[in-house]
Design a protein around this motif. Structure first.
Motif, PDB file in Angstrom:
ATOM      1  N   UNK A   1       5.407  -9.591 -22.364  1.00 39.76           N
ATOM      2  CA  UNK A   1       6.613  -9.642 -23.192  1.00 39.76           C
ATOM      3  C   UNK A   1       6.374  -8.966 -24.537  1.00 39.76           C
ATOM      4  N   UNK A   2       5.212  -9.186 -25.126  1.00 41.49           N
ATOM      5  CA  UNK A   2       4.879  -8.539 -26.410  1.00 41.49           C
ATOM      6  C   UNK A   2       4.897  -7.025 -26.246  1.00 41.49           C
ATOM      7  N   UNK A   3       4.279  -6.540 -25.193  1.00 39.80           N
ATOM      8  CA  UNK A   3       4.252  -5.097 -24.933  1.00 39.80           C
ATOM      9  C   UNK A   3       5.663  -4.539 -24.801  1.00 39.80           C
ATOM     10  N   UNK A   4       6.491  -5.206 -24.010  1.00 46.10           N
ATOM     11  CA  UNK A   4       7.869  -4.753 -23.810  1.00 46.10           C
ATOM     12  C   UNK A   4       8.700  -4.848 -25.096  1.00 46.10           C
ATOM     13  N   UNK A   5       8.499  -5.922 -25.842  1.00 43.54           N
ATOM     14  CA  UNK A   5       9.231  -6.091 -27.099  1.00 43.54           C
ATOM     15  C   UNK A   5       8.843  -5.001 -28.093  1.00 43.54           C
TER      16      UNK A   5
ATOM     17  N   UNK B   1       5.835 -18.590 -27.350  1.00 45.90           N
ATOM     18  CA  UNK B   1       6.763 -18.013 -28.334  1.00 45.90           C
ATOM     19  C   UNK B   1       6.079 -17.742 -29.673  1.00 45.90           C
ATOM     20  N   UNK B   2       5.225 -18.653 -30.083  1.00 46.52           N
ATOM     21  CA  UNK B   2       4.528 -18.474 -31.365  1.00 46.52           C
ATOM     22  C   UNK B   2       3.668 -17.215 -31.319  1.00 46.52           C
TER      23      UNK B   2
ATOM     24  N   UNK C   1       2.492 -11.875 -33.073  1.00 48.25           N
ATOM     25  CA  UNK C   1       1.672 -10.701 -32.767  1.00 48.25           C
ATOM     26  C   UNK C   1       2.474  -9.467 -32.399  1.00 48.25           C
ATOM     27  N   UNK C   2       3.746  -9.629 -32.119  1.00 50.60           N
ATOM     28  CA  UNK C   2       4.549  -8.437 -31.823  1.00 50.60           C
ATOM     29  C   UNK C   2       4.799  -7.657 -33.114  1.00 50.60           C
TER      30      UNK C   2
ATOM     31  N   UNK D   1       7.855  -8.996 -34.905  1.00 50.39           N
ATOM     32  CA  UNK D   1       7.567 -10.304 -35.487  1.00 50.39           C
ATOM     33  C   UNK D   1       6.711 -10.194 -36.733  1.00 50.39           C
ATOM     34  N   UNK D   2       5.694  -9.331 -36.671  1.00 54.49           N
ATOM     35  CA  UNK D   2       4.834  -9.115 -37.841  1.00 54.49           C
ATOM     36  C   UNK D   2       5.629  -8.519 -38.996  1.00 54.49           C
ATOM     37  N   UNK D   3       6.503  -7.584 -38.665  1.00 51.97           N
ATOM     38  CA  UNK D   3       7.332  -6.946 -39.692  1.00 51.97           C
ATOM     39  C   UNK D   3       8.225  -7.986 -40.373  1.00 51.97           C
TER      40      UNK D   3
END
Length: 176
Positions: A167-171, A38-39, A44-45, A48-50
Motif C-alpha cells: 500500500x505504501x508503494x502504491x500510495x 495505518x500508522x 512512512x509514505x 504522510x511524511x510530507x
C-alpha cells in the motif's frame, strides 16, 4: 497522530459491521483477508511524511511563539516574588491584574494554536487518507482480498497477510 486514531476507530466499526453481516459460510477457507498498519503507512509514505513535516513545522513555530509568552509570564511571577514585599498595595494589585491578564492571553493563544493545528492536520492528512482508501481498495481488488483490516484491531496476523508495504508503494506512486 489523531487522524490515525479516528481512521482506526472507523475501520474498527467497519470490522464489527463486517463480522456481524458476514455469516460463517461467507468466510470459507479460500477467503483472503489482509491487514494494514495505518500508522506505518501514514508515517512512512511520502505523502504522510510530507503532511507530518508541514504539521511539525507549524507546531514548532507555534511552540516557539508560546514559549516567549510563557517566559514573560515566568519573569513577571519571579519579579513579584522578589519585589512584592516592597510594593505598595496598589502596585501589587496592578501587577497581579497584569499577571492574570497575561496568563489568560496565553491560555487563549494556546487554545487558538491547538485549533489551528487541528485544522492544519485535517487539511494535510485528509487528502492522504482519501487517496489511501482508494489505494487499499485497488490493492485488495487486484490481489483478491475480501477483507482488509487495520492491524491494531487484529489479535494475530502473520506478516504474510500484511499489505502495508504494498500500500505504501502504491500510495507513493499516486501521490507524487
Amino acid at each position: 497522530m489523531n487522524i490515525v486514531k479516528i481512521v482506526t476507530g472507523c475501520m474498527s466499526g467497519l470490522l464489527i459491521t463486517v463480522l456481524v453481516l458476514v455469516n460463517g459460510q461467507a468466510l470459507a477457507a479460500d477467503t483472503k483477508i489482509a491487514v494494514i498498519d495505518m500508522k506505518q503507512v501514514l508515517s512512512t509514505s511520502t505523502a504522510g511524511k510530507r503532511a507530518e513535516g508541514v504539521i511539525k513545522q507549524k507546531m514548532d513555530s507555534l511552540q516557539a511563539s508560546l514559549k516567549n509568552d510563557e517566559n514573560d509570564l515566568i519573569a513577571m511571577q519571579k519579579e513579584g516574588e522578589k519585589k512584592g514585599a516592597a510594593w505598595s498595595d496598589s502596585v501589587k494589585r496592578e501587577k497581579a491584574a497584569a499577571f492574570q491578564k497575561k496568563r489568560q492571553e496565553l491560555a487563549e493563544k494556546q487554545e487558538n494554536a491547538n485549533q489551528e493545528l487541528r485544522k492544519l492536520r485535517e487539511q494535510q492528512v485528509n487528502p492522504v487518507i482519501k487517496k489511501l482508501e482508494e489505494v487499499v481498495s485497488k490493492v485488495a481488488a487486484d490481489n483478491g482480498y475480501a477483507i482488509v483490516l487495520p492491524r491494531n484491531v487484529v489479535l494475530y496476523a502473520t506478516d504474510a497477510v500484511d499489505i502495508s508495504n504494498t500500500v505504501i508503494t502504491e500510495l507513493n506512486k499516486v501521490m507524487k
